[in-house]
Structures are given as C-alpha cells and as structure tokens.
Design a protein around this motif. Sequence first.
Motif, PDB file in Angstrom:
ATOM      1  N   TYR A  23      -9.256  -5.642  46.818  1.00 50.36           N
ATOM      2  CA  TYR A  23      -8.369  -6.576  46.127  1.00 50.36           C
ATOM      3  C   TYR A  23      -8.837  -6.706  44.675  1.00 50.36           C
ATOM      4  O   TYR A  23     -10.024  -6.887  44.398  1.00 50.36           O
ATOM      5  N   GLY A  24      -7.915  -6.610  43.750  1.00 52.75           N
ATOM      6  CA  GLY A  24      -8.251  -6.661  42.327  1.00 52.75           C
ATOM      7  C   GLY A  24      -8.201  -5.311  41.650  1.00 52.75           C
ATOM      8  O   GLY A  24      -8.269  -5.232  40.419  1.00 52.75           O
ATOM      9  N   TYR A  25      -8.068  -4.249  42.441  1.00 54.77           N
ATOM     10  CA  TYR A  25      -8.002  -2.893  41.898  1.00 54.77           C
ATOM     11  C   TYR A  25      -6.771  -2.163  42.447  1.00 54.77           C
ATOM     12  O   TYR A  25      -6.221  -2.532  43.492  1.00 54.77           O
ATOM     13  N   ARG A  26      -6.366  -1.128  41.740  1.00 51.91           N
ATOM     14  CA  ARG A  26      -5.361  -0.186  42.240  1.00 51.91           C
ATOM     15  C   ARG A  26      -5.808   1.211  41.853  1.00 51.91           C
ATOM     16  O   ARG A  26      -6.604   1.395  40.918  1.00 51.91           O
ATOM     17  N   LEU A  27      -5.282   2.181  42.557  1.00 52.64           N
ATOM     18  CA  LEU A  27      -5.651   3.571  42.344  1.00 52.64           C
ATOM     19  C   LEU A  27      -4.705   4.192  41.338  1.00 52.64           C
ATOM     20  O   LEU A  27      -3.483   4.201  41.526  1.00 52.64           O
ATOM     21  N   ALA A  28      -5.250   4.707  40.246  1.00 49.42           N
ATOM     22  CA  ALA A  28      -4.474   5.416  39.221  1.00 49.42           C
ATOM     23  C   ALA A  28      -4.994   6.845  39.171  1.00 49.42           C
ATOM     24  O   ALA A  28      -6.045   7.113  38.585  1.00 49.42           O
ATOM     25  N   GLY A  29      -4.265   7.750  39.831  1.00 48.03           N
ATOM     26  CA  GLY A  29      -4.769   9.117  39.948  1.00 48.03           C
ATOM     27  C   GLY A  29      -5.935   9.134  40.920  1.00 48.03           C
ATOM     28  O   GLY A  29      -5.788   8.812  42.089  1.00 48.03           O
ATOM     29  N   ARG A  30      -7.105   9.479  40.404  1.00 46.70           N
ATOM     30  CA  ARG A  30      -8.323   9.470  41.225  1.00 46.70           C
ATOM     31  C   ARG A  30      -9.299   8.388  40.780  1.00 46.70           C
ATOM     32  O   ARG A  30     -10.455   8.386  41.182  1.00 46.70           O
ATOM     33  N   GLU A  31      -8.833   7.464  39.953  1.00 48.17           N
ATOM     34  CA  GLU A  31      -9.706   6.426  39.410  1.00 48.17           C
ATOM     35  C   GLU A  31      -9.196   5.041  39.799  1.00 48.17           C
ATOM     36  O   GLU A  31      -7.990   4.825  39.967  1.00 48.17           O
ATOM     37  N   LEU A  32     -10.132   4.088  39.934  1.00 45.16           N
ATOM     38  CA  LEU A  32      -9.769   2.698  40.168  1.00 45.16           C
ATOM     39  C   LEU A  32      -9.545   2.006  38.838  1.00 45.16           C
ATOM     40  O   LEU A  32     -10.353   2.142  37.912  1.00 45.16           O
TER      41      LEU A  32
END
Length: 532
Positions: free
Chosen positions: A188-197
């Motif tokens: 919680y607090g993060y999302r996945l953008a490509g292969r990075e948080l």
Amino acid sequence: MCKAPFLLSFAARRPRITVIDPRKPEAAKLRVAAYARVSSDSADQLNSYMAQVDFYTKFISSREDWELVDVYADEGLSGLEARKREEFNRMIADCRDGKIDRVLVKSTSRFARNTTDYIRYVRELLRLGISICFEKENIDTGKMTTEQIAQIYGAFSQMESTNHSNNMRVSVRMRMEKGIFVPPSTPYGYRLAGRELEIVPEEADIVRYIYSAYLKGQGTADIAHELNELGAVRGHGREGWHPNTVQYILTNVSYTGDMLWQKSFATDTIPFRQVPNRGQKPRYFVENCHPPIVSKEDFQRVQNLMALRRTQFAGNSSKPEASVYSKRIVCGDCGSVCRRKVTNGKTYWVCNRHDDAKSRCPVPQVPEAEITAALLRLYHKLKADGGTILRTVLEQLRELRERELRTNRKISDIDKEIARLSEQNLVLVRLKSKGYVDPALYLSQQGEIEQKLRTLRRLRRRIMDSTSEDTQIQDTEIMLDCLEDGPQWLGEPSQELFESLVRRIVIVSADTLKFTLLNGLELTERIGKAVR
C-alpha cells in the motif's frame, strides 16, 4: 351351391401389394466441443488463445459428421486445480447435461496437471459415454480398453507441472540473487510502473500519518478508527481499516526503500500452497531498491516503541516455553482456553477456571505427554486408514459445492451470458471463415466480445472466492497432502504438521480428548489408564 359365386368373386379380387422401400437412417452428427487453455496473461499467450479458438472452430466445422457445440477456453490460469477454471467447469456441466459427445484437447497438460483431477474427469466423461481426444499424445479415450494409459499420462502431466514449477522457482531465485526480481504485489502506498515501484502520493500521505500517530503515542486500534472516520481509502478494492492492517504497515520495511524478498514460499507438492518462510528457504534483503515513504530512523523508532510496549504489557512474569498447542487446547466443560503449566518439572495443560479453583470447573489438568501420545496415535490411524475416508469426504464436498454453485442465481446468470457471448463469438468466426465479415470489423467485434467475457469471468471468480464452501475442500486437500506426501511424524509434533491436521483439541475429561481436524471432522481419543 350358394357360396360358389361369392368364392369366385373373392378370388377375382386378389389384394394388391405395394412394396415400400426401407428408409436409410440419417447419420446422426457427433456433437463435438474443444477445450483450450493458456498459462499466462501475456500478449503472446493471448494470441495463442485466439489461435486455439480459431483453429478448433474451423477444424470441427470442416467435418460434415461433426457438429460444433462450443469452444471452451480459459485464459491466464494455472491448470493445477480444476475448481479455478470457469470454462472447464462449464464444459463439464454441459457434458453432464448431455450436450456433448466428444471433447478435443491439445494435450493432457492442457486438460489437467493434477493427476487426481485428470483421472477423476476422464473417468466421469467415460461413464457419461463421452470420448476425449488428446492431440499431442495421440490418445483417444473412446478406443481405450483400460484406464492404465490415462493414468500414466496423467502422472506425466503432473510431473511436467511440477518440473515447470521447479523451473519457475529457480528462475525467481536467480532474479532475486541478481536484484532484478519484480514482486508480484505492491505494498500500500506504491504502484508498479514498468519494473519499478513508484509512490502513490495520496496513499503515501496516509502511511506517513500512521507512523506519525504511532510515534505520538496512539495505538493501532485508535489509528484504524481515525482512518475509518476520515474515510481514508484502503486501496486494492478493500474496505475499512483494521488494527492488524495498521500493524502490518508499521512493521513493513518496504516503506524505508528497502525490501525483504521470499517472506513466504510455495510447497513442493501438489496442491501447491504458500507458507511463511521461517528459515526453511533463503531470504533476500535488498537495500535502496525503490523510493522511501518514511525514513529508516522513523521506522526503527517505531520498532523500538513496539518492543517497549510489548515488554510493558507482558510485565515481568516469566512465560512458559512456546508450544504448538498454544491457544489450541480448550476445556470441554466451560469452554475456557487451557494454559500450559509446569509443576515439578512436568508439563500439564489445565483449564484456567480449574486452575483458579477446582470448584469452578471439574475438568482436571492433563499431562502434555499424554496429549502428544494421543495425537501421535491419531496421526498413525489417519495415515493408515484416513486417506480413503478423507478422499471420500473430498469427493462429497466437491459434488456438494458444484450443486450449490449450479443453484447460485448470480453464477447461473453469468454462465448464461458467457454461453451467449461464446455462441456469438463462434458465429462471428464462422462468418469470417466464409468471407462474410470484413477483417477490421471482425477484429473489432471479437475484441469487444473477448473483453466482455474476461469481465464476466473475473466477476464469476470474485463471487466464487467470496463463498466459504472452498475452505473445507482446501483444508481436506491440505490434510491429504500431509498424510500422503508429508514427512513421517515420529516424535514431538512440528508446527507445520500439527497445523496441517488439527484445528483444536478439547479436554473432555481426565481420560478423553476430542480432536477437531483441520476440515472440521471430530475424532475422540482415550488417554491415561484407558489406553494402558
């Protein structure tokens, strides 16, 4: 003399006979269905899915003596457990309803990767008079004289699945060691953008608020209550905040920019299940692998404060050594949780009320050694004879669940809509194959249909996951896995083995224990003088 004219008249009127040729019986068409499955949701696999649907539609339609019933196709799902494949279950239901005479499958591994499911469904379809043709292995169950071949190939399929899973584990471990692993879920607090948080700003503010409130002296229950009062969004489609949710955020090192990989792992035997990693497998601590939400100093201050509060609540009294029986033994008379007590070097389990005053509860204390001995006897009985009983129970639970699902109105409506869209898709493919539909229009309409089907299948899966019928089935499968493939239990019970078999132990009297098994079944064991 008077009868002669009549006889002459009758002889002159001989009956005329017209031969009616027999009509040749019309050859009944074989009602044929196909089952296709792909193993991931990647674009390439989706193309493979489309290709399989298109191939089987054209292949079955090309046979004059065959009639296409439907092409049942599951996307992006593992074949290890049949209960998770909606289209497969829909096909089996249509087979039971007498709508299908023959099923085409690319290979045994597409049909099932679990030997138990494989043999179960092959046998059921054979009993229904439905043949299965496996293209890759060149097996046609309609021509088989024995199930031996099917069992062998079913075992091969399970072996293939296990090897595939082992290869995946090795691949994941290598990515962890190289530091290029991408976690399957994000905190919680993060999302996945490509292969990075990357940080989700509004969720990150809530995480910082939780840390700040705890350091100011608030407890997890108070923080959860305040977040609910403020209407803070939980994320991931979940509703409401709970103290254990706040606790998890406060103890998750990921918020400092570091991450611990392989906190849990999948078991090596089917059915695979995730278990906590308590040192059985290596863990990987990765520093500075993504942007932090809280500082490492604040995170450590929270951990120190938590440890201090635990010490304060615990007081200075010494606690007995941890046991696999903790919070699992209850009194059969008053229902109180029993506690562990050491007297003169001997360990007992005693009802709290009885320990306070014998007049409050008549159930006496029981030596831990007697409980362990009774548990060991129960285990060996289950090991010797319980497998057959549990498999029978499992079959009955599965049949009950299938009947309940078939009578579930929401699932029934979704199944009807899936069947309607699948039929619409088949008509579209037929029109395309005959050149009646423009390719661009075909792709557009088929894409729209497939999107609706995926949405319906996700909705169906959520409804199924929200029901509680699966729990007893899963628990029974865990017990069978422990009894048939688990290590031998010879001495003191291990935590994993105990939790795989027993949910609760009830002290009924000084010489009787009642064991509630993981799947809810209850068995009684005698102890003490009764077994000497």
